[in-house]
Design a protein around this motif. Structure first.
Motif, PDB file in Angstrom:
ATOM      1  N   LYS A 169      37.676  23.301  44.878  1.00 34.33           N
ATOM      2  CA  LYS A 169      37.544  23.912  43.556  1.00 34.33           C
ATOM      3  C   LYS A 169      37.645  25.432  43.634  1.00 34.33           C
ATOM      4  CE  LYS A 169      34.574  22.352  40.193  1.00 34.33           C
ATOM      5  NZ  LYS A 169      33.247  21.873  39.764  1.00 34.33           N
ATOM      6  N   ALA A 170      38.586  26.005  42.886  1.00 30.63           N
ATOM      7  CA  ALA A 170      38.695  27.464  42.824  1.00 30.63           C
ATOM      8  C   ALA A 170      39.170  27.848  41.428  1.00 30.63           C
ATOM      9  CB  ALA A 170      39.677  27.969  43.865  1.00 30.63           C
ATOM     10  N   LYS A 171      38.630  28.959  40.920  1.00 26.38           N
ATOM     11  CA  LYS A 171      38.970  29.370  39.552  1.00 26.38           C
ATOM     12  C   LYS A 171      39.112  30.880  39.496  1.00 26.38           C
ATOM     13  CE  LYS A 171      37.005  29.234  34.872  1.00 26.38           C
ATOM     14  NZ  LYS A 171      38.207  28.830  34.148  1.00 26.38           N
ATOM     15  N   PHE A 172      40.151  31.342  38.807  1.00 26.29           N
ATOM     16  CA  PHE A 172      40.306  32.781  38.615  1.00 26.29           C
ATOM     17  C   PHE A 172      39.497  33.218  37.394  1.00 26.29           C
ATOM     18  CE2 PHE A 172      42.139  36.574  36.773  1.00 26.29           C
ATOM     19  CZ  PHE A 172      42.106  37.414  37.879  1.00 26.29           C
ATOM     20  N   VAL A 173      38.781  34.318  37.525  1.00 34.30           N
ATOM     21  CA  VAL A 173      37.966  34.858  36.432  1.00 34.30           C
ATOM     22  C   VAL A 173      38.416  36.307  36.175  1.00 34.30           C
ATOM     23  CG1 VAL A 173      35.623  35.434  35.682  1.00 34.30           C
ATOM     24  CG2 VAL A 173      35.998  33.423  37.134  1.00 34.30           C
ATOM     25  N   PRO A 174      38.815  36.627  34.932  1.00 32.46           N
ATOM     26  CA  PRO A 174      39.231  38.006  34.658  1.00 32.46           C
ATOM     27  C   PRO A 174      38.102  38.997  34.960  1.00 32.46           C
ATOM     28  CG  PRO A 174      39.802  36.560  32.832  1.00 32.46           C
ATOM     29  CD  PRO A 174      38.914  35.763  33.749  1.00 32.46           C
ATOM     30  N   LEU A 175      38.529  40.180  35.415  1.00 28.49           N
ATOM     31  CA  LEU A 175      37.551  41.205  35.817  1.00 28.49           C
ATOM     32  C   LEU A 175      37.074  41.993  34.598  1.00 28.49           C
ATOM     33  CD1 LEU A 175      36.110  42.566  38.203  1.00 28.49           C
ATOM     34  CD2 LEU A 175      38.134  43.965  38.560  1.00 28.49           C
ATOM     35  N   ASN A 176      36.278  41.328  33.734  1.00 31.86           N
ATOM     36  CA  ASN A 176      35.627  42.093  32.656  1.00 31.86           C
ATOM     37  C   ASN A 176      34.234  41.523  32.425  1.00 31.86           C
ATOM     38  OD1 ASN A 176      35.490  40.246  30.360  1.00 31.86           O
ATOM     39  ND2 ASN A 176      37.730  40.376  30.366  1.00 31.86           N
TER      40      ASN A 176
END
Ligand code: ATR
Length: 275
Positions: A169-176
């Motif tokens: 499991k891997a998820k990209f999270v915006p840097l804000n």
């Protein structure tokens, strides 16, 4: 004493003058009476293959490779470990009858985490998608970690996440901050694998860290980064950048000399210079 039998271990990179690796390794060699010397060489990009060839020809034991050549040097080795292949970069070379490429950055990070009681197959929020972040995230993913990852350049971060999804499991999270406040509470451990922190800044919003988190920074100059200070303030457990530095060095030593590294000696040498 350096004599006619003294063997060479080299660091190649650019720049190298700030590196702590010569200090760590030479203190290890001295303590075990190993007749070897560790020297740092600043190498221009156009001379990288010549440098590797030269070290092989003069029967050097091995080398460390640092910024900015960890990826490019892959072209000049004969074989790569599975991990190095997957990470796409190496930081350690062993000269046998062939040139072997290894990567101890990821495993070094895992050792730093484990000594603080963090299991590799737990959940992590990793900042960064550069060389260091790739080594850490890939190694953790291969060990079964669940990973949330954020990076300033989204394309680079998303590409890394895509690779990590091969393992779990891997998820990209915006840097804000909106997203960070939402996802940081979901993980056990937060890792800063960017260079942010050397400059006094911090990517993690102040009250997004809780006492339940373990917080690790790979920046070791300064040792108490803004991130580490914020984590300490809320009572979170912290892991400073010298721990990964120490363990990746110890693992490189073990690849070169096929014996246990004198970790305590290396640690003492490091403690004298990082603050
Ligand atoms: P290394 O090999 O040491 O990891 P790198 O490949 O240059 O070095 O990667 C540096 C990391 O720090 C990257 O994730 C970079 O983000 P980008 O991919 O957007 O460049 C991150 N980084 C550096 N400066 C930053 C800043 N001011 N804010 C946010 N992220 C930063």
């Amino acid at each position: 004493m350096i004599d006619g039998k003294t063997k060479l271990v080299a660091l190649i990179g650019n720049p190298v003058s700030h590196s702590l690796s010569p200090l760590i390794h030479n203190s290890a060699f001295n303590s075990l009476n190993i007749n070897a010397v560790y020297l740092a060489f600043k190498v221009g990009r156009e001379k990288l293959s010549t440098a590797v060839e030269f070290l092989k020809d003069v029967d050097a034991i091995g080398a460390n490779v640092t910024v900015p050549y960890k990826e490019e040097v892959v072209k000049y080795v004969d074989l790569l470990t599975d991990e190095a292949k997957e990470i796409g970069a190496i930081n350690t070379v062993l000269f046998t009858d062939r040139v072997e490429g290894h990567n101890t950055d990821g495993k070094g990070a895992i050792k730093a985490l484990e000594e603080a009681g963090v299991k590799a197959d737990s959940s992590f929020f990793i900042f960064g998608a550069g060389g260091a972040a790739r080594a850490i995230a890939t190694t953790l993913a291969m060990e079964g970690a669940e990973i949330f990852l954020s990076n300033r350049t989204e394309k680079r971060g998303k590409e890394l996440v895509k690779k990590l999804c091969k393992y779990g499991k891997a998820k990209f999270v915006p840097l804000n901050s909106e997203y960070l406040y939402r996802y940081l509470p979901e993980v056990e451990t937060i890792i800063n694998a960017t260079t942010v922190g050397m400059d006094g800044k911090c990517l993690v919003p102040e009250n997004a860290i809780s006492e339940k988190h373990v917080v690790m920074d790979i920046v070791y100059s300064p040792l108490k980064t803004e991130l580490i200070k914020r984590a300490e303030k809320v009572g979170a457990k912290t892991i400073t950048g010298d721990r990964m530095l120490l363990h990746q060095a110890a693992l490189s030593f073990e690849i070169w000399f096929k014996r246990k590294a004198p970790v305590e000696i290396m640690e003492t040498a490091l403690k004298g210079v990082v603050h």
